[in-house]
Design a protein around this motif. Structure first.
Motif, PDB file in Angstrom:
ATOM      1  N   GLN A 139     -25.503  -6.368   3.268  1.00 42.99           N
ATOM      2  CA  GLN A 139     -24.370  -7.075   3.857  1.00 42.99           C
ATOM      3  C   GLN A 139     -23.428  -7.591   2.767  1.00 42.99           C
ATOM      4  OE1 GLN A 139     -25.481 -10.342   6.370  1.00 42.99           O
ATOM      5  NE2 GLN A 139     -23.437 -11.221   6.399  1.00 42.99           N
ATOM      6  N   ASN A 140     -24.014  -8.215   1.740  1.00 41.75           N
ATOM      7  CA  ASN A 140     -23.189  -8.784   0.688  1.00 41.75           C
ATOM      8  C   ASN A 140     -22.417  -7.705  -0.077  1.00 41.75           C
ATOM      9  OD1 ASN A 140     -22.545 -11.267  -0.983  1.00 41.75           O
ATOM     10  ND2 ASN A 140     -23.338  -9.898  -2.564  1.00 41.75           N
ATOM     11  N   ASN A 141     -23.123  -6.606  -0.393  1.00 49.74           N
ATOM     12  CA  ASN A 141     -22.464  -5.521  -1.120  1.00 49.74           C
ATOM     13  C   ASN A 141     -21.358  -4.880  -0.288  1.00 49.74           C
ATOM     14  OD1 ASN A 141     -24.097  -5.882  -3.350  1.00 49.74           O
ATOM     15  ND2 ASN A 141     -25.626  -4.394  -2.674  1.00 49.74           N
ATOM     16  N   PHE A 142     -21.635  -4.734   1.022  1.00 51.99           N
ATOM     17  CA  PHE A 142     -20.619  -4.128   1.877  1.00 51.99           C
ATOM     18  C   PHE A 142     -19.356  -4.990   1.926  1.00 51.99           C
ATOM     19  CE2 PHE A 142     -18.590  -4.111   6.067  1.00 51.99           C
ATOM     20  CZ  PHE A 142     -18.130  -2.797   6.105  1.00 51.99           C
ATOM     21  N   VAL A 143     -19.557  -6.323   2.173  1.00 52.77           N
ATOM     22  CA  VAL A 143     -18.403  -7.209   2.283  1.00 52.77           C
ATOM     23  C   VAL A 143     -17.654  -7.269   0.947  1.00 52.77           C
ATOM     24  CG1 VAL A 143     -17.660  -9.580   2.704  1.00 52.77           C
ATOM     25  CG2 VAL A 143     -19.435  -8.565   4.119  1.00 52.77           C
ATOM     26  N   SER A 144     -18.413  -7.389  -0.162  1.00 55.81           N
ATOM     27  CA  SER A 144     -17.765  -7.478  -1.475  1.00 55.81           C
ATOM     28  C   SER A 144     -17.005  -6.202  -1.804  1.00 55.81           C
ATOM     29  CB  SER A 144     -18.817  -7.758  -2.554  1.00 55.81           C
ATOM     30  OG  SER A 144     -19.473  -8.977  -2.306  1.00 55.81           O
ATOM     31  N   ASN A 145     -17.673  -5.060  -1.617  1.00 53.35           N
ATOM     32  CA  ASN A 145     -17.027  -3.790  -1.950  1.00 53.35           C
ATOM     33  C   ASN A 145     -15.857  -3.493  -1.033  1.00 53.35           C
ATOM     34  OD1 ASN A 145     -18.869  -3.342  -4.013  1.00 53.35           O
ATOM     35  ND2 ASN A 145     -20.295  -2.231  -2.693  1.00 53.35           N
ATOM     36  N   ALA A 146     -16.069  -3.778   0.288  1.00 53.69           N
ATOM     37  CA  ALA A 146     -14.982  -3.509   1.223  1.00 53.69           C
ATOM     38  C   ALA A 146     -13.775  -4.388   0.911  1.00 53.69           C
ATOM     39  CB  ALA A 146     -15.469  -3.750   2.652  1.00 53.69           C
ATOM     40  N   SER A 147     -14.024  -5.690   0.627  1.00 49.89           N
ATOM     41  CA  SER A 147     -12.912  -6.591   0.318  1.00 49.89           C
ATOM     42  C   SER A 147     -12.190  -6.137  -0.947  1.00 49.89           C
ATOM     43  CB  SER A 147     -13.440  -8.018   0.139  1.00 49.89           C
ATOM     44  OG  SER A 147     -14.071  -8.464   1.315  1.00 49.89           O
ATOM     45  N   HIS A 148     -12.984  -5.740  -1.950  1.00 56.42           N
ATOM     46  CA  HIS A 148     -12.382  -5.320  -3.223  1.00 56.42           C
ATOM     47  C   HIS A 148     -11.581  -4.027  -3.038  1.00 56.42           C
ATOM     48  CE1 HIS A 148     -12.294  -3.347  -7.203  1.00 56.42           C
ATOM     49  NE2 HIS A 148     -12.146  -4.597  -7.646  1.00 56.42           N
ATOM     50  N   GLU A 149     -12.157  -3.071  -2.332  1.00 56.57           N
ATOM     51  CA  GLU A 149     -11.479  -1.790  -2.151  1.00 56.57           C
ATOM     52  C   GLU A 149     -10.227  -1.934  -1.283  1.00 56.57           C
ATOM     53  OE1 GLU A 149     -12.144   1.005  -3.692  1.00 56.57           O
ATOM     54  OE2 GLU A 149     -13.805   0.027  -4.746  1.00 56.57           O
ATOM     55  N   LEU A 150     -10.253  -2.826  -0.320  1.00 57.69           N
ATOM     56  CA  LEU A 150      -9.088  -2.997   0.555  1.00 57.69           C
ATOM     57  C   LEU A 150      -7.976  -3.777  -0.130  1.00 57.69           C
ATOM     58  CD1 LEU A 150     -10.852  -3.766   3.950  1.00 57.69           C
ATOM     59  CD2 LEU A 150      -9.516  -1.735   3.402  1.00 57.69           C
ATOM     60  N   ARG A 151      -8.343  -4.664  -1.054  1.00 54.96           N
ATOM     61  CA  ARG A 151      -7.309  -5.445  -1.730  1.00 54.96           C
ATOM     62  C   ARG A 151      -6.419  -4.565  -2.621  1.00 54.96           C
ATOM     63  NH1 ARG A 151      -9.577 -10.716  -4.563  1.00 54.96           N
ATOM     64  NH2 ARG A 151     -11.260  -9.290  -5.133  1.00 54.96           N
ATOM     65  N   THR A 152      -6.999  -3.523  -3.178  1.00 54.86           N
ATOM     66  CA  THR A 152      -6.205  -2.653  -4.059  1.00 54.86           C
ATOM     67  C   THR A 152      -5.046  -1.983  -3.313  1.00 54.86           C
ATOM     68  OG1 THR A 152      -8.133  -2.271  -5.475  1.00 54.86           O
ATOM     69  CG2 THR A 152      -6.309  -0.682  -5.627  1.00 54.86           C
ATOM     70  N   PRO A 153      -5.285  -1.304  -2.189  1.00 52.74           N
ATOM     71  CA  PRO A 153      -4.138  -0.722  -1.469  1.00 52.74           C
ATOM     72  C   PRO A 153      -3.183  -1.776  -0.922  1.00 52.74           C
ATOM     73  CG  PRO A 153      -6.158  -0.430  -0.212  1.00 52.74           C
ATOM     74  CD  PRO A 153      -6.565  -0.895  -1.569  1.00 52.74           C
ATOM     75  N   LEU A 154      -3.719  -2.939  -0.551  1.00 58.74           N
ATOM     76  CA  LEU A 154      -2.830  -3.985  -0.050  1.00 58.74           C
ATOM     77  C   LEU A 154      -1.901  -4.483  -1.156  1.00 58.74           C
ATOM     78  CD1 LEU A 154      -5.215  -6.080   2.244  1.00 58.74           C
ATOM     79  CD2 LEU A 154      -3.247  -4.726   2.960  1.00 58.74           C
ATOM     80  N   THR A 155      -2.447  -4.614  -2.348  1.00 62.60           N
ATOM     81  CA  THR A 155      -1.603  -5.029  -3.480  1.00 62.60           C
ATOM     82  C   THR A 155      -0.503  -3.998  -3.729  1.00 62.60           C
ATOM     83  OG1 THR A 155      -3.501  -6.158  -4.476  1.00 62.60           O
ATOM     84  CG2 THR A 155      -1.631  -5.674  -5.904  1.00 62.60           C
ATOM     85  N   ILE A 156      -0.871  -2.718  -3.633  1.00 61.65           N
ATOM     86  CA  ILE A 156       0.126  -1.651  -3.824  1.00 61.65           C
ATOM     87  C   ILE A 156       1.185  -1.711  -2.729  1.00 61.65           C
ATOM     88  CG2 ILE A 156       0.450   0.849  -3.860  1.00 61.65           C
ATOM     89  CD1 ILE A 156      -2.352   1.064  -5.088  1.00 61.65           C
TER      90      ILE A 156
END
Length: 450
Positions: A226-243
């Motif tokens: 659960q922790n890895n999914f939330v952390s990785n998903a949040s991190h991966e989604l923030r990159t396209p959002l920043t772009i």
């Protein structure tokens, strides 16, 4: 009631039953032996009386002398010799009716009435028949039974006391492995799910320990997943959002005076920023729980943490009114120290104060700090919109927002995040609220010194 106490009581109850049964058997057999022995003594006297009284002679005189010299005179000893009539019938001369009828019918009888004993037999001498009866009392036998009763009673009580303490010692040592297992389980928290229970031997406790270990393995895997999914998903989604946000800013610079395009791009930018904030909150919410490692803990002064949190809130909501009540501070300032992660505690307190300021529409928010027993208490009270009673049970559910908060921006993450952090520090949060009157949230954290 603890199982150890239950086992002691069961052991005591079982022992009580066994002792009662044993004492009953002892008393019963002693009672029978005592009376049988006395009847045998009476039967011997019946025989001597017969030989002495009905068959006089040299032998009878020897019996009489032996009786006088060696045979104890029983208390209330009485001899009865009844001669049958010419028709062979006996006439009762003061003997108990039941005993007399039994003796007449069977030729030999024994009888007891209260403490008076009777023994007799029918003897033939020539053509005559005689009923020979000896009666006496048995006070010494009764005294022996009374003394035995006392011995058994006090022995029973003394044995019960011994059995009780033996049972306590027995149950204590029997449950020593269980206590060790419980203490080890209490050491395992969300911060150290990698720990496992010892499994010595091959008994039921070892089987139970293995079961717990299997459960801990599943929990650790679930937490990590659960922790890895939330952390990785949040991190991966923030990159396209920043772009996306960067591209929108560039587009806004090139939009010129086109109002419709400018409005559309502004909306995209606003929603992108909102989604970024949600992802950041989601990541913080995950990181405040199990992360596979122990947090960096240190002693933190809660009064200092409150001032830092107020400063952070003021930067976000400059118009907020916050008053701090330190009137109930303890004389010993060391009692205000708690063990924990200062950054996480700062985040939790800031979220609660920020919520109070936001939903009170910049009305006065009062913060009181005090120490109750071993807990540091932070009471944050506002004069805001309050929380409907039906929504109170959901306020700590992530992304839940009360039904009267439509006019306020938010994502429903602040309080759940604060609760996770406070629980991580072995504390708790209490909340009470009334609609249109206000809300009070109390944070309880264990004091290091207390």
């Amino acid at each position: 009631m603890k199982i150890q106490t239950k086992i002691t009581l069961h052991f005591l109850t079982l022992s009580t039953g066994v002792l009662l049964l044993l004492n009953t058997f002892i008393f019963y057999f002693e009672y029978q032996f005592n009376y049988r022995d006395f009847f045998k003594r009476l039967q011997a006297r019946v025989k001597l009386t017969t030989d002495i009284r009905l068959f006089p002679g040299e032998k009878a005189r020897a019996y009489q002398e032996m009786r006088n010299r060696f045979l104890e005179k029983l208390q209330g000893e009485t001899e009865h010799i009844i001669k049958a009539s010419p028709t062979g019938m006996f006439v009762n001369q003061g003997l108990p009716d039941d005993f007399f009828a039994d003796l007449a019918a069977n030729g030999n009888a024994e009888y007891k009435k209260e403490n008076q004993f009777f023994a007799g037999k029918i003897v033939a001498r020539g053509n005559d028949r005689f009923m020979v009866v000896v009666s006496a009392r048995n006070p010494y036998g009764l005294q022996e039974l009374d003394e035995l009763k006392s011995v058994l009673f006090f022995g029973f009580l003394g044995t019960l006391i011994i059995v009780f303490f033996v049972g306590k010692v027995f149950s204590f040592y029997t449950f020593a492995p269980v206590r060790k297992l419980t203490n080890r389980m209490n050491e395992i928290t969300s911060n150290n799910l990698h720990l496992r229970l010892d499994t010595p031997g091959k008994d039921e406790l070892a089987e139970l320990s293995n079961t717990f270990n299997d459960m801990l393995t599943r929990l650790e895997t679930a937490f990590e997943t659960q922790n890895n999914f939330v952390s990785n998903a949040s991190h991966e989604l923030r990159t396209p959002l920043t772009i996306i946000n960067s591209e929108v800013e560039l587009a806004l610079d090139k939009a010129g005076d086109d109002a419709a395009q400018h409005e559309m791009l502004t909306t995209i930018q606003t929603e992108t920023n909102k989604l970024t904030q949600i992802l950041n909150s989601l990541l913080l919410l995950a990181q405040s729980g199990f992360d596979g490692k122990k947090q960096d803990w240190q002693n933190t002064r809660i009064d200092e943490a409150i001032w830092q949190a107020i400063e952070s809130v003021k930067k976000i909501q400059p118009k907020s009114q916050i008053e701090v009540d330190f009137s109930k501070l303890p004389d010993d300032e060391n009692l205000l120290e708690v063990s924990g992660n200062s950054n996480l505690l700062h985040l939790a307190i800031t979220n609660i104060i920020s919520n109070s300021c936001k939903y009170s529409e910049n009305k006065l928010v009062t913060i009181q700090l005090r120490v109750e027993k071993s807990m540091v208490v932070i009471a944050i009270k506002d004069q805001g919109i309050g929380i409907p009673a039906d929504d109170m049970k959901h306020v700590f559910v992530p992304f839940f927002r009360a039904s009267n908060t439509h006019d306020f921006k938010g994502h429903g993450v602040g309080l759940p995040l604060a609760l996770n952090i406070i629980r991580l520090h072995r504390g708790s949060i209490g909340i009470r609220s009334e609609v249109n009157i206000g809300t009070e949230i109390q944070v309880f954290l264990p004091s290091v010194k207390a």
